[in-house]
Enzyme design. Structure first.
Site, short mmCIF file in Angstrom:
data_model
loop_
_atom_site.label_atom_id
_atom_site.label_comp_id
_atom_site.label_asym_id
_atom_site.label_seq_id
_atom_site.Cartn_x
_atom_site.Cartn_y
_atom_site.Cartn_z
N HIS A 27 0.83 -1.16 -0.04
CA HIS A 27 -0.10 -0.05 -0.14
C HIS A 27 0.71 1.09 -0.01
O HIS A 27 0.49 2.22 -0.93
CB HIS A 27 -0.93 0.08 1.22
CG HIS A 27 -1.90 -1.10 1.37
ND1 HIS A 27 -1.96 -1.85 2.76
CD2 HIS A 27 -2.87 -1.57 0.62
CE1 HIS A 27 -2.83 -2.70 2.37
NE2 HIS A 27 -3.56 -2.53 1.00
N LYS A 48 -17.11 -7.26 11.21
CA LYS A 48 -16.69 -7.47 12.74
C LYS A 48 -15.44 -7.84 12.79
O LYS A 48 -14.68 -7.48 13.92
CB LYS A 48 -17.90 -8.02 13.35
CG LYS A 48 -19.06 -7.58 13.30
CD LYS A 48 -20.11 -8.02 14.35
CE LYS A 48 -21.48 -7.37 13.98
NZ LYS A 48 -22.38 -7.76 13.11
N ARG A 52 -1.84 -6.63 -8.44
CA ARG A 52 -0.85 -7.44 -8.15
C ARG A 52 -0.67 -8.53 -9.14
O ARG A 52 0.33 -8.92 -9.74
CB ARG A 52 -0.94 -8.19 -6.79
CG ARG A 52 -0.69 -7.09 -5.73
CD ARG A 52 -1.29 -7.62 -4.30
NE ARG A 52 -2.82 -7.60 -4.35
CZ ARG A 52 -3.44 -7.54 -3.58
NH1 ARG A 52 -3.19 -7.63 -2.05
NH2 ARG A 52 -4.78 -7.45 -3.32
N SER A 64 -3.04 -7.67 2.96
CA SER A 64 -3.21 -7.54 4.46
C SER A 64 -3.69 -8.78 4.96
O SER A 64 -3.32 -9.13 6.38
CB SER A 64 -4.20 -6.31 4.68
OG SER A 64 -4.03 -5.24 4.04
#
Ligand code: ADP
Length: 171
Positions: free
Chosen positions: A17, A41, A90, A128
């Protein structure tokens, strides 16, 4: 005035990023890094935490600001007057989804143009979710994320930074 937005989850921000942010900041007059306030969540960091981590790594780039947004990206873009969407590509696997999103955004907001930056080869494998997974199993994440976030990520993942041996020893 080319005002662009780089939207994403950034949970957590990675070197991949950071690389896209730095390269886009050279191309556009103004870049807003937009953290998507999704209702997932199971995210590792809150939106506020993600915004503050991104602010930390962009504080020396004058034309970059960080914000969060809810709902449709195109609605947020209209609100802030941005017309360019930056996304990183990517691998081929990113392409199909990204193409679909780019075209949908264009239909919803014809002024919106999506610009793709190909990943820096050094970070082409990085996401991530890989970082979250590695951290959860005590893997060494220092090659993936800025050093000041390593401990915070381990803390959130409830692991101490013992490196890969921690995994071996726990068997
Ligand atoms: P991820 O969880 O895959 O990192 P994000 O929603 O945080 O997903 O990603 C935001 C944007 O950053 C997307 O355009 C994504 O393709 C791009 N991106 C993520 N990782 C990299 C990387 N290693 N190199 C280039 N672009 C990347």
């Amino acid at each position: 005035m080319r005002k662009a937005i780089y939207p994403g989850s950034f949970d957590p921000v990675t070197f991949g990023h950071q690389d896209i942010i730095e390269r886009s900041s050279v191309i556009f007059d103004e870049l807003i890094v937009g953290v998507l306030n999704n209702s997932e969540k199971n995210s590792l960091f809150s939106v506020g935490e993600r915004v503050s981590m991104l602010k930390e790594i962009t504080k020396d780039i004058p034309n970059v600001t960080v914000d969060s947004f809810d709902g449709l990206l195109v609605d947020y873009m209209k609100e802030i007057g941005a017309t360019i969407i930056v996304r990183g590509l990517r691998a081929v696997t990113d392409f199909e989804y990204e193409l679909q999103i780019a075209q949908t955004n264009h239909v919803e907001y014809p002024r919106a143009e999506t610009v793709f930056l190909t990943t820096n080869l050094k970070y082409s494998y990085l996401s991530s979710s890989i970082v979250r997974e590695f951290a959860a199993y005590g893997g060494d994440i220092s090659k993936f994320v800025p050093s000041q976030f390593v401990d915070r990520i381990y803390e959130k993942s409830n692991r101490k930074q013992d490196g890969p041996t921690a995994v071996k020893n726990s068997k």
